[in-house]
Design an enzyme around this catalytic site. Structure first.
Site, short mmCIF file in Angstrom:
data_model
loop_
_atom_site.label_atom_id
_atom_site.label_comp_id
_atom_site.label_asym_id
_atom_site.label_seq_id
_atom_site.Cartn_x
_atom_site.Cartn_y
_atom_site.Cartn_z
NE ARG A 141 -1.72 10.52 4.93
CZ ARG A 141 -2.16 12.26 5.81
NH1 ARG A 141 -2.72 13.05 4.85
NH2 ARG A 141 -0.62 11.83 6.32
CB SER A 187 4.34 15.79 10.67
OG SER A 187 4.88 15.40 11.86
CB THR A 227 0.52 12.97 13.70
OG1 THR A 227 0.35 13.99 12.71
CG2 THR A 227 2.26 12.32 14.24
CG ASP A 265 -2.25 -0.88 0.70
OD1 ASP A 265 -2.79 -0.93 0.19
OD2 ASP A 265 -2.65 -1.84 1.55
CB THR A 284 10.31 8.77 8.76
OG1 THR A 284 8.77 8.84 8.40
CG2 THR A 284 10.17 9.44 10.47
C1 LIG Z 1 6.42 2.29 14.94
C2 LIG Z 1 6.07 2.97 13.89
C3 LIG Z 1 6.77 2.53 12.00
C4 LIG Z 1 7.32 3.64 10.83
N1 LIG Z 1 6.85 3.07 9.88
C5 LIG Z 1 7.56 3.78 8.81
C6 LIG Z 1 8.04 3.96 7.91
O1 LIG Z 1 7.93 2.47 7.51
N2 LIG Z 1 8.49 4.47 6.99
C7 LIG Z 1 8.53 5.77 7.42
O2 LIG Z 1 9.09 6.72 6.24
N3 LIG Z 1 7.99 5.97 8.32
C8 LIG Z 1 7.62 5.47 9.00
N4 LIG Z 1 7.04 6.19 10.21
C9 LIG Z 1 7.19 7.09 10.24
C10 LIG Z 1 6.08 8.16 11.07
O3 LIG Z 1 5.48 7.98 9.63
C11 LIG Z 1 6.08 9.27 11.47
O4 LIG Z 1 6.20 8.89 13.32
C12 LIG Z 1 4.94 10.26 11.88
O5 LIG Z 1 4.63 10.42 10.77
C13 LIG Z 1 5.27 11.56 12.81
O6 LIG Z 1 6.49 12.27 11.85
P1 LIG Z 1 7.33 12.49 13.76
O7 LIG Z 1 7.67 11.31 13.74
O8 LIG Z 1 8.50 13.12 12.69
O9 LIG Z 1 6.63 13.31 14.18
P2 LIG Z 1 6.81 14.76 14.54
O10 LIG Z 1 6.26 15.79 12.89
O11 LIG Z 1 7.95 15.51 15.39
O12 LIG Z 1 5.61 15.32 15.42
C14 LIG Z 1 5.91 15.56 16.69
C15 LIG Z 1 4.46 15.67 17.39
O13 LIG Z 1 4.06 17.57 16.64
C16 LIG Z 1 2.56 17.37 15.79
N5 LIG Z 1 3.15 18.00 15.14
C17 LIG Z 1 3.93 18.67 13.74
N6 LIG Z 1 3.42 18.71 12.89
C18 LIG Z 1 2.80 19.80 13.19
C19 LIG Z 1 1.80 20.67 12.71
N7 LIG Z 1 2.31 21.62 11.71
N8 LIG Z 1 0.69 20.79 13.47
C20 LIG Z 1 0.79 20.22 14.92
N9 LIG Z 1 1.16 19.50 15.17
C21 LIG Z 1 1.99 19.37 14.41
C22 LIG Z 1 2.69 16.23 15.24
O14 LIG Z 1 1.65 15.76 15.10
C23 LIG Z 1 2.98 15.10 16.81
O15 LIG Z 1 2.29 15.18 17.90
C24 LIG Z 1 6.87 5.03 11.63
C25 LIG Z 1 7.06 5.53 12.27
C26 LIG Z 1 6.83 4.62 13.77
C27 LIG Z 1 6.50 5.02 15.46
#
Ligand SMILES: Cc1cc2nc3c(=O)[nH]c(=O)nc-3n(C[C@H](O)[C@H](O)[C@H](O)COP(=O)(O)OP(=O)(O)OC[C@H]3O[C@@H](n4cnc5c(N)ncnc54)[C@H](O)[C@@H]3O)c2cc1C
Length: 389
Positions: free
Chosen positions: A253, A135, A375, A95, A129
């Site tokens: 999604r 994000s 998220t 997907d 990521t």
């Molecule tokens: C178990 C696991 C598996 C995953 N698998 C993959 C994978 O296979 N490939 C891949 O590429 N990624 C993967 N991910 C990554 C996942 O998609 C990201 O963790 C997610 O998109 C959030 O990014 P971040 O962790 O950098 O959080 P951040 O972007 O740092 O966010 C931290 C907090 O701030 C909030 N935030 C950020 N920006 C805003 C905004 N503009 N307005 C309001 N709130 C905001 C977020 O909602 C969150 O609550 C995985 C993550 C996990 C935990």
């Protein structure tokens, strides 16, 4: 799902999936969970049963099952076996990575890659990521620079990459316009590549990350050091990587949403059975008014989520599921899964907190669904941006 959603052909497919899950997944799942790694035998058996690359067309040796109801059946049957780590691993492959290849790769690239997507010899990861870019993908620093023979040299680091250790390659989002990595890139700063691990010593999985749940599915850092990417591994056009990454988001999604309802339905089924057997104060727990009201509410919430997901699946099948609609359904389904599984755990009392009970595993698993693939906060940003002026 509710009666009438599936047709006979889907139920026939379900028989194949159920047989596969019973024989190949259920007996080994605990071992994979403990090893933090799904055995390649699972992928090979899934391939043998025609369960990888469902949407690959007949021209490339596939079955062309692009009707998303087939994918949902995998989610439902894996949820029945409490094998949610396998569901996640398959979602990443089918997907996230596959849609990019199906939508943006050339016919030659598809001919070269798709058979390997289906036969279990190329297990794929999506590598978007980074430690400083989740994000906000415009903060991606991983960089690909053109070399003398038209190929690319890749350097950088990714994190949270599912199938990162066990897999054979990744769909990598990298900066290709030479812009300063410390600054956010523009819409055209990035490109997508399919990068193979084999033969590339600079492609190194880092440490496996110790997750709270879904342990069978390995999640790791990835390091790229002077990795040579042949020119033919660029997907689509240079500079359109971010656009392509956004284009595959609706399917990714939708997959989270279908997982969410599948897990919720299974956990609710198990909870109804548990409270029927458990006794307190001389009654079954199910007889308490609070339990009955709680179950009634959970059932209604589940049915509402199922209807919403079903409508999204129909739109997807018609080629009409856009980013806003997919964000809405993921938000709703994942948030309801989180709160419903929490309520089901509470109905299990102390046993709900014990990891050998599937409800405890499900509780840890669904916690990811409001984070991975966008998220809930980012989804709300997308949805809010579409509200009428
Ligand atoms: C178990 C696991 C598996 C995953 N698998 C993959 C994978 O296979 N490939 C891949 O590429 N990624 C993967 N991910 C990554 C996942 O998609 C990201 O963790 C997610 O998109 C959030 O990014 P971040 O962790 O950098 O959080 P951040 O972007 O740092 O966010 C931290 C907090 O701030 C909030 N935030 C950020 N920006 C805003 C905004 N503009 N307005 C309001 N709130 C905001 C977020 O909602 C969150 O609550 C995985 C993550 C996990 C935990």
């Amino acid at each position: 799902m509710f009666a009438g959603f599936y047709e006979e052909i889907h139920e026939e497919f379900r028989e194949v999936v159920r047989e596969f899950v019973t024989r190949e997944v259920a007996p080994r799942y605990k071992e994979w969970d403990q090893n933090h790694m799904i055995d390649r035998s699972m992928w090979l058996a899934a391939a043998e049963n025609g369960l990888l690359g469902l949407a690959v067309g007949e021209e490339n040796g596939g079955m062309g099952l692009s009707d998303y109801r087939f994918r949902m059946i995998l989610d439902e049957e894996l949820a029945r076996a409490d094998a949610l780590g396998v569901a996640l691993a398959l979602h990443l492959h089918d997907d996230w990575v596959l849609p990019a290849v199906l939508q943006f790769a050339t016919a030659e690239q598809q001919q070269a890659w798709l058979p390997r997507f289906m036969d279990g010899s190329f297990v794929s990861s999506v590598a978007f990521t980074e430690p400083g870019a989740g994000s906000d993908l415009r903060a991606v620093r991983t960089k690909a620079v053109k070399d003398d023979d038209g190929g690319w040299i890749l350097n950088g680091q990714k994190t949270f990459i599912g199938n990162g250790v066990s897999g054979d390659g990744a769909l990598v989002l990298a900066r290709t316009d030479g812009s300063e990595p410390r600054e956010r890139g523009s819409e055209t700063s990035f490109s997508l590549f399919l990068v193979e691990k084999q033969g590339n010593p600079g492609y190194q999985p880092g440490r496996q990350l110790e997750k709270m749940g879904l342990k069978a599915s390995d999640t790791a850092e990835l390091f790229f050091s002077e990795v040579k990417i042949p020119a033919e591994n660029l997907i689509g056009e240079e500079g359109r990587g971010l656009e392509y990454a956004k284009a595959i988001l609706p399917q990714g999604r939708l997959g989270v949403a279908t997982s969410a309802v599948a897990v919720t339905a299974e956990v609710l089924r198990q909870t109804i059975s548990y409270v029927g057997e458990r006794e307190a104060f001389g009654h079954s727990v199910r007889e308490f008014q609070h339990t009955r009201f709680q179950l009634a509410e959970l059932q209604v919430r589940l049915e509402a989520a199922e209807r919403y997901v079903a409508a999204a699946v129909e739109r997807f099948n018609a080629g009409e599921l856009d980013l806003v609609a997919a964000s809405k359904v993921k938000l709703w389904a994942s948030e309801q899964a989180k709160s419903s599984v929490d309520a089901c755990l509470q109905l299990h009392g102390g046993y709900g907190y014990i990891l050998e009970y599937p409800v405890a595993q499900a509780y840890l698993a669904v916690r990811l669904l409001t984070i991975f693939g966008g998220t809930s906060e980012i989804l709300k940003e997308t949805i809010a941006g579409d509200l009428p002026g």
